[in-house]
Structures are given as structure tokens and as C-alpha cells.
Design a protein around this motif. Structure first.
Motif, PDB file in Angstrom:
ATOM      1  N   LEU A  11       0.810  -1.225   0.000  1.00  0.00           N
ATOM      2  CA  LEU A  11       0.000   0.000   0.000  1.00  0.00           C
ATOM      3  C   LEU A  11       0.841   1.272   0.000  1.00  0.00           C
ATOM      4  CD1 LEU A  11      -2.744  -1.025   2.597  1.00  0.00           C
ATOM      5  CD2 LEU A  11      -2.993  -0.878   0.117  1.00  0.00           C
ATOM      6  N   GLY A  12       2.161   1.120  -0.040  1.00  0.00           N
ATOM      7  CA  GLY A  12       3.039   2.282   0.002  1.00  0.00           C
ATOM      8  C   GLY A  12       3.048   2.954   1.342  1.00  0.00           C
ATOM      9  N   GLN A  13       3.003   2.157   2.417  1.00  0.00           N
ATOM     10  CA  GLN A  13       2.958   2.712   3.757  1.00  0.00           C
ATOM     11  C   GLN A  13       4.075   2.128   4.609  1.00  0.00           C
ATOM     12  OE1 GLN A  13      -0.952   2.125   5.399  1.00  0.00           O
ATOM     13  NE2 GLN A  13      -1.983   3.181   3.725  1.00  0.00           N
ATOM     14  N   ALA A  14       4.490   2.902   5.601  1.00  0.00           N
ATOM     15  CA  ALA A  14       5.518   2.429   6.536  1.00  0.00           C
ATOM     16  C   ALA A  14       5.234   3.021   7.912  1.00  0.00           C
ATOM     17  CB  ALA A  14       6.916   2.839   6.063  1.00  0.00           C
ATOM     18  N   VAL A  15       5.523   2.231   8.950  1.00  0.00           N
ATOM     19  CA  VAL A  15       5.330   2.708  10.321  1.00  0.00           C
ATOM     20  C   VAL A  15       6.656   3.208  10.873  1.00  0.00           C
ATOM     21  CG1 VAL A  15       3.376   1.186  10.747  1.00  0.00           C
ATOM     22  CG2 VAL A  15       5.699   0.386  11.241  1.00  0.00           C
ATOM     23  N   PHE A  16       6.561   4.018  11.914  1.00  0.00           N
ATOM     24  CA  PHE A  16       7.784   4.538  12.527  1.00  0.00           C
ATOM     25  C   PHE A  16       7.509   4.898  13.980  1.00  0.00           C
ATOM     26  CE2 PHE A  16       5.432   8.289  11.362  1.00  0.00           C
ATOM     27  CZ  PHE A  16       5.676   9.165  12.415  1.00  0.00           C
ATOM     28  N   VAL A  17       8.610   4.984  14.737  1.00  0.00           N
ATOM     29  CA  VAL A  17       8.596   5.539  16.087  1.00  0.00           C
ATOM     30  C   VAL A  17       9.736   6.540  16.151  1.00  0.00           C
ATOM     31  CG1 VAL A  17       8.863   5.093  18.545  1.00  0.00           C
ATOM     32  CG2 VAL A  17       7.631   3.448  17.110  1.00  0.00           C
ATOM     33  N   TRP A  18       9.395   7.747  16.570  1.00  0.00           N
ATOM     34  CA  TRP A  18      10.394   8.842  16.608  1.00  0.00           C
ATOM     35  C   TRP A  18      10.606   9.224  18.068  1.00  0.00           C
ATOM     36  CZ3 TRP A  18       9.157  14.449  14.549  1.00  0.00           C
ATOM     37  CH2 TRP A  18      10.311  15.245  14.642  1.00  0.00           C
ATOM     38  N   ASP A  19      11.831   8.918  18.552  1.00  0.00           N
ATOM     39  CA  ASP A  19      12.216   9.330  19.903  1.00  0.00           C
ATOM     40  C   ASP A  19      12.768  10.744  19.793  1.00  0.00           C
ATOM     41  OD1 ASP A  19      13.445   9.869  22.319  1.00  0.00           O
ATOM     42  OD2 ASP A  19      13.922   7.755  22.675  1.00  0.00           O
ATOM     43  N   ILE A  20      11.909  11.695  20.128  1.00  0.00           N
ATOM     44  CA  ILE A  20      12.269  13.089  19.890  1.00  0.00           C
ATOM     45  C   ILE A  20      13.401  13.534  20.818  1.00  0.00           C
ATOM     46  CG2 ILE A  20      11.371  15.470  19.934  1.00  0.00           C
ATOM     47  CD1 ILE A  20       8.628  14.241  19.224  1.00  0.00           C
ATOM     48  N   ALA A  21      13.425  12.982  22.016  1.00  0.00           N
ATOM     49  CA  ALA A  21      14.470  13.375  22.971  1.00  0.00           C
ATOM     50  C   ALA A  21      15.853  13.052  22.410  1.00  0.00           C
ATOM     51  CB  ALA A  21      14.252  12.664  24.300  1.00  0.00           C
ATOM     52  N   SER A  22      16.018  11.873  21.798  1.00  0.00           N
ATOM     53  CA  SER A  22      17.325  11.501  21.236  1.00  0.00           C
ATOM     54  C   SER A  22      17.391  11.750  19.731  1.00  0.00           C
ATOM     55  CB  SER A  22      17.597  10.021  21.495  1.00  0.00           C
ATOM     56  OG  SER A  22      16.623   9.212  20.841  1.00  0.00           O
ATOM     57  N   ASP A  23      16.228  12.125  19.136  1.00  0.00           N
ATOM     58  CA  ASP A  23      16.085  12.398  17.704  1.00  0.00           C
ATOM     59  C   ASP A  23      16.325  11.177  16.821  1.00  0.00           C
ATOM     60  OD1 ASP A  23      15.365  14.140  15.642  1.00  0.00           O
ATOM     61  OD2 ASP A  23      17.449  14.588  15.157  1.00  0.00           O
ATOM     62  N   THR A  24      16.116  10.006  17.348  1.00  0.00           N
ATOM     63  CA  THR A  24      16.274   8.795  16.525  1.00  0.00           C
ATOM     64  C   THR A  24      14.907   8.336  16.026  1.00  0.00           C
ATOM     65  OG1 THR A  24      16.114   7.393  18.492  1.00  0.00           O
ATOM     66  CG2 THR A  24      18.338   8.029  17.757  1.00  0.00           C
ATOM     67  N   ILE A  25      14.903   7.782  14.817  1.00  0.00           N
ATOM     68  CA  ILE A  25      13.668   7.265  14.211  1.00  0.00           C
ATOM     69  C   ILE A  25      13.881   5.791  13.890  1.00  0.00           C
ATOM     70  CG2 ILE A  25      11.987   7.495  12.342  1.00  0.00           C
ATOM     71  CD1 ILE A  25      12.887  10.336  11.900  1.00  0.00           C
ATOM     72  N   ARG A  26      12.978   4.981  14.403  1.00  0.00           N
ATOM     73  CA  ARG A  26      13.000   3.550  14.050  1.00  0.00           C
ATOM     74  C   ARG A  26      11.860   3.301  13.080  1.00  0.00           C
ATOM     75  NH1 ARG A  26      11.515   0.483  17.933  1.00  0.00           N
ATOM     76  NH2 ARG A  26      10.939   2.077  19.483  1.00  0.00           N
ATOM     77  N   TRP A  27      12.208   2.759  11.923  1.00  0.00           N
ATOM     78  CA  TRP A  27      11.239   2.514  10.868  1.00  0.00           C
ATOM     79  C   TRP A  27      10.927   1.034  10.780  1.00  0.00           C
ATOM     80  CZ3 TRP A  27       9.076   6.507   8.210  1.00  0.00           C
ATOM     81  CH2 TRP A  27       9.729   7.754   8.233  1.00  0.00           C
TER      82      TRP A  27
END
Length: 560
Positions: A11-27
Motif C-alpha cells: 500500500l506504500g505505507q511504513a510505520v515509525f517511532v520517533w524518539d524526539i528526545a534523542s532524535d532517533t527514528i525507528r522505521w
């Protein structure tokens, strides 16, 4: 059963979690499919990912900051759209991001999670709808609204950077004739072709739009007055030198152009449009297929100030009942007995001075006030006729008034309210009306004659009305233009012209009035030629005094 990750990727979609404190993004593993060709390290942090985002790198952070925090386990929802690409040479991937963010102890975003999905098709559709809202459906150029907005922006930008630009209105000459001869589809083909020819001759950065049915607007940026003249000739030639092919055959077309330099001679869009329109109209009057550039003109500006002042005075005078009449006698040429009086409009001013008809009527006609003036004059004339059963009066009406249903309703009402008045009323119509609207004026004349009024054609000879048209109209009186009458004692040409008019009118059983009769010699000539009535300086000029109130022994003298 496919895995959830496979469905999301499809479907052209991806999930993510963005840890704003450390600025890391897990996709999720679908990110490689959604962001194909983008190295993982460019997606690993908010800062790196922001460098890929268009049109602004701060869009994601701003989306969080602009939503009010909702405390609790469910977090605060947000949504944002942006484009992503690795370099300017690559296509943009348009992305819609929806998710929730969660606040830390200080109430600021600490973590966000959600889903991104590709929405290139929707973005393209939105762009197309936006484009359609901005463009003219026939030519594909800017529509009037966005052309004017672009003009305002150009004027502001030129003023800020002290540069010079130009605004042009390009009008297709005689497009109505193409409509009448071939139909609207051919006229549309002409408009489309003219637009293309102008477009082909524009520089990069110039703006073209359709201003109205037969007019295009051009914004020429960084354009001096000399550049403007050269560009205008380029556009004129580009349209004039080749016929326009249409399904009904080739059509020869020219355009006329009016232009103004901005911001030098126009500091607002409205001012630029008005001045370009003014020069375009002047160019068309001069010659089809010509160019005019707006220049300051002290005489024109002074006249405009006069027009504004007189317009205000006319409206005020109408409201304050300061529009009055003056009466000029018309007598029989043979006996000098009074026949009727021509009612001329006057306007009393606060300082005691009086404006005459030549000061009032032209301005009132140009600015659309003449119908109001004519309404008031009609009321005054009918009131005089009703109060004086033995007097006969004539009134002049403007070309516009002959076609004014309100004026007709007024005279109809007044005639019914004052029986017998109509038979002592003469309505004078200028000759040019009879030329332009012969059938309509014929109907107008017929309705007036049903009341018993008589009809005169005023200033005959100044235009091009034929005697055949006079007969068709059924007029009772022809008033010969004074410009021919005043010189009959000195000009053989004027004598021949006036004598011929009188002779032809007599053959058609139409009475004649000679205007501007200056002396006894001219009056004698006119009498001998068979002219029925005369008026002018010899007989007496217009006066605000009611001549019919004078004692009987003050009658006009007979010819000696």
C-alpha cells in the motif's frame, strides 16, 4: 496469509517511532519500499530526515508544535503532508504522515509514532485542481483574478527593487464581427491562436493571462519604456502577419495594445489596469492594430478633475432642485410669429453662476448621469406646459434616453396625468441616434406620436442620416445644424447644402428649422428658400425668464 508488513509495503505505507528526545527514528521494514533509493542513514534521525523534506525542512516539527497537547495514554493526534527527495535532480515523493505524539513532563513532545504513506496521485490531483482554479479554461493562461494578483505582486516587487516593469492590455480587433460571421467556435479559435502567438513571443519570467473575452493581459518584468515599445511591435507583428486557420477557413486578425510602465506611472494594479485600458481604447480609436503607451497629460488630468467636480455638482444640483430651464424662441421664418420655445438645461451653482448645457450634457453623458438630467428636464417641461395652456415647448433628449424604459414610463405617466399636454410637446432627438438604432427609434417615435407629440431630428446634417430614414422614422421637423446655417451669407457650399435640405424636406412634408441664424440677410435667404422656422441670435437667445408671461405688446418684431 500475507504478513502485515507486506500489506503495508504493497500500500506504500511504513510505520515509525520517533524518539524526539534523542532524535532517533525507528522505521518498519516497509520504509525501504516507501523511500526507495534513500540510504537508511538519511532516515535514521529527525535532523537527517528533515533535510530531505520539501517545501520546508521544519514541517514535521511544526506539525507537532501547532497541535494542542492531549495528556494521557492515547497521545495527541497530528497530520502533515510533505515531499521527500534525496537531490534536486530526482522526482519528489509526496508523503502523508499521520500519528500521535506524547508529551514529557514539561509538556513538550517527547515521542511520536505513526504511519507514512505515499500520496503522489492525490497530490497531483490537488495540484491539477489548484491549477484549473487559476487558469482560463479556453486558453490555459492565467485567469483574470490571478493575472491581477500577479500584477499587484510585480508592482510591489518593482517598487521594492527600484526596477521597471510594464503592463499591457492586448485587445483583439473586431472580434464581434468574427462572432457574427462565423460563430462563437471560430471566435474561440481566434482567441486561442492569438494567445499562443503572444505566448511564443514572451521572455522567460513574463506573465500572460486572459483579462476578458477579447483581451489578454501581459506583465513584462524588468522592462524599460524602450523595451516596452519593442515588445509591443513584436506582438502586433506576430498576430498581424499570418492569418488564423479555423475550420471555417483562414481569418485575418489584428490586435491593438495599450500599455503602462509600472510602478513609474501606476502604483497599484487598479491604476495600471485603468491606464492600460484607457490607452488601448485610444489606440483602437486611432487605428485598429496600433499601440499606445500611457503618458502623463496635464490637460487630460485637468479635464478629469473638472469632470469629477461637475459630476458631483450635477448630482447635488439634482438633489437640491437646482436644475432649471432656459427658453430659446423659435419663430416662423415668414412672419416672425412665435411658434414654440426650445427648453435648454441650466444648472444653478451656489456662487450664483449658471452652467450652460454644453458644460453639463457632455460630462453627464460620459459619466452616465444624463438619464437623471433628462428625467428632471421632462418633469420641468411638462409642469410648464400644464401651467400654461397656450405655450408650445420642445425638449432635447440624449441618445441613451431614447432607449431608457424608465424615461418612457415617466412620460407615459405624465401624459396621462396632464391630458392635452402631449399635443404641445416637441421631442428633439439627435441625428446620430437615428443612424445607430433606426428600428428602435422608429418604435419610440411611433409611441410618442400616439400621444399627439411631434418629433424633431436635431442638428440634421452633422451626421449621416438619409432622407429615406427620415421618412421611415416619420419625423415632423428637421432642425438644420447651425454650423451650416451661420455661414450661408458667405459660403456657396453651405448655401447649396442648406437650400437642398429645405427643398428635400418640403417634398417629404417635413417642416424645417434653421438654427444659429445671425442676421437679417441670412433670415431672408432662409425665408425665400421655404424654411419654415428660424432661431438664433437674431431672434433671441435662451433666457431663464418665461417669455410667454410678457405683455402682448412685447411680441417679436416682424421682418422689415
Amino acid at each position: 496469509m500475507p504478513q502485515a508488513s507486506e500489506i503495508l509495503a504493497a500500500l506504500g505505507q511504513a510505520v515509525f517511532v520517533w524518539d524526539i528526545a534523542s532524535d532517533t527514528i525507528r522505521w518498519g521494514e516497509q520504509a525501504a519500499t516507501v523511500f526507495a533509493g534513500i540510504p537508511p542513514d538519511k532516515l535514521a534521525t529527525g535532523a537527517e530526515f528533515a533535510k530531505l523534506i520539501e517545501p520546508s525542512q521544519t514541517l514535521r516539527s511544526a506539525a507537532l508544535a501547532l497541535t494542542s497537547p492531549v495528556h494521557g495514554a492515547d497521545g495527541t493526534p497530528y497530520r502533515v503532508e510533505y515531499g521527500v527527495r534525496l537531490s534536486a535532480s530526482e522526482p519528489v515523493v509526496w508523503v502523508e504522515e499521520t500519528g500521535r505524539w506524547f508529551a514529557g513532563a514539561d509538556g513538550r513532545p517527547m515521542r511520536a509514532q505513526g504511519i507514512v504513506r505515499i500520496n503522489n496521485e492525490r497530490h497531483a490531483r490537488d495540484e491539477e485542481l489548484t491549477k484549473l482554479a487559476q487558469l482560463d479554461p479556453l486558453t490555459g493562461e492565467l485567469n483574470r483574478t490571478h493575472l491581477i494578483a500577479a500584477l499587484a505582486e510585480t508592482i510591489e516587487e518593482s517598487a521594492r527593487f527600484r526596477s521597471s516593469s510594464a503592463f499591457m492590455l492586448v485587445g483583439i480587433d473586431r472580434l464581434a464581427r468574427v462572432n457574427d460571421a462565423f460563430g462563437f467556435d471560430v471566435a474561440d479559435a481566434v482567441i486561442l491562436d492569438v494567445g499562443k502567438r503572444i505566448r511564443e513571443r514572451l521572455r522567460g519570467g513574463d506573465v500572460l493571462g486572459r483579462f476578458s473575452g477579447n483581451k489578454f493581459g501581459l506583465i513584462l518584468k524588468n522592462c524599460t519604456v524602450d523595451d516596452m515599445n519593442v515588445a509591443a511591435e513584436r506582438f502586433l507583428t506576430g498576430v498581424r502577419d499570418e492569418v488564423v486557420p479555423t475550420r471555417s477557413g483562414p481569418v485575418s486578425v489584428t490586435v491593438s495594445i495599450g500599455a503602462v510602465s509600472v510602478p513609474r506611472y501606476a502604483r497599484t494594479a487598479d491604476e495600471a489596469i485603468n491606464r492600460a485600458q484607457e490607452t488601448l481604447e485610444a489606440a483602437k480609436r486611432r487605428r485598429a492594430g496600433s499601440f499606445g503607451a500611457w503618458r502623463p497629460n496635464a490637460e487630460r488630468d485637468a479635464q478629469r478633475r473638472v469632470n469629477i467636480r461637475v459630476t458631483d455638482e450635477i448630482v447635488t444640483a439634482l438633489n437640491e432642485r437646482r436644475i432649471v430651464l432656459a427658453y430659446e424662441p423659435v419663430v416662423t421664418a415668414s412672419s416672425r410669429e412665435g411658434a414654440f420655445y426650445e427648453c435648454l438645461v441650466r444648472m444653478e451653482q451656489g456662487d450664483g453662476r449658471t452652467l450652460l448645457a454644453p458644460d453639463i450634457v457632455p460630462v453627464a453623458e460620459r459619466l452616465g448621469l444624463i438619464r437623471l438630467v433628462d428625467h428632471r428636464v421632462l418633469e420641468l417641461v411638462v409642469a410648464e406646459l400644464a401651467a400654461s395652456p397656450d405655450v408650445r415647448l420642445s425638449l432635447n433628449i440624449s441618445p441613451d434616453t431614447t432607449m431608457d424604459p424608465d424615461w418612457w414610463a415617466s412620460i407615459e405617466s405624465l401624459m396621462h396625468a396632464h391630458p392635452g399636454v402631449a399635443r404641445r410637446l416637441i421631442v428633439e432627438i439627435t441625428e446620430t441616434v437615428a443612424i445607430q438604432d433606426i428600428d428602435d427609434v422608429r418604435a419610440f417615435v411611433g409611441r410618442l406620436k400616439q400621444f399627439g407629440s411631434r418629433i424633431a431630428i436635431d442638428d440634421f446634417g452633422a451626421g449621416y442620416t438619409s432622407f429615406r430614414n427620415l421618412r421611415k422614422l416619420g419625423v415632423d421637423i428637421v432642425k438644420i445644424d447651425g454650423a451650416f446655417v451661420q455661414n450661408i451669407t458667405r459660403s456657396a457650399d453651405d448655401r447649396a447644402f442648406v437650400q437642398t435640405l429645405i427643398d428635400l424636406a418640403r417634398r417629404l412634408d417635413i417642416e424645417t428649422v434653421a438654427e444659429w441664424v445671425q442676421d437679417e440677410e441670412a433670415a431672408g435667404m432662409l425665408r425665400d428658400w421655404g424654411c419654415d422656422y428660424i432661431q438664433g441670435r437674431l431672434i433671441g437667445l435662451a433666457s431663464a425668464e418665461r417669455p410667454w408671461s410678457a405683455p402682448p405688446d412685447a411680441a417679436l418684431p416682424a421682418a422689415g
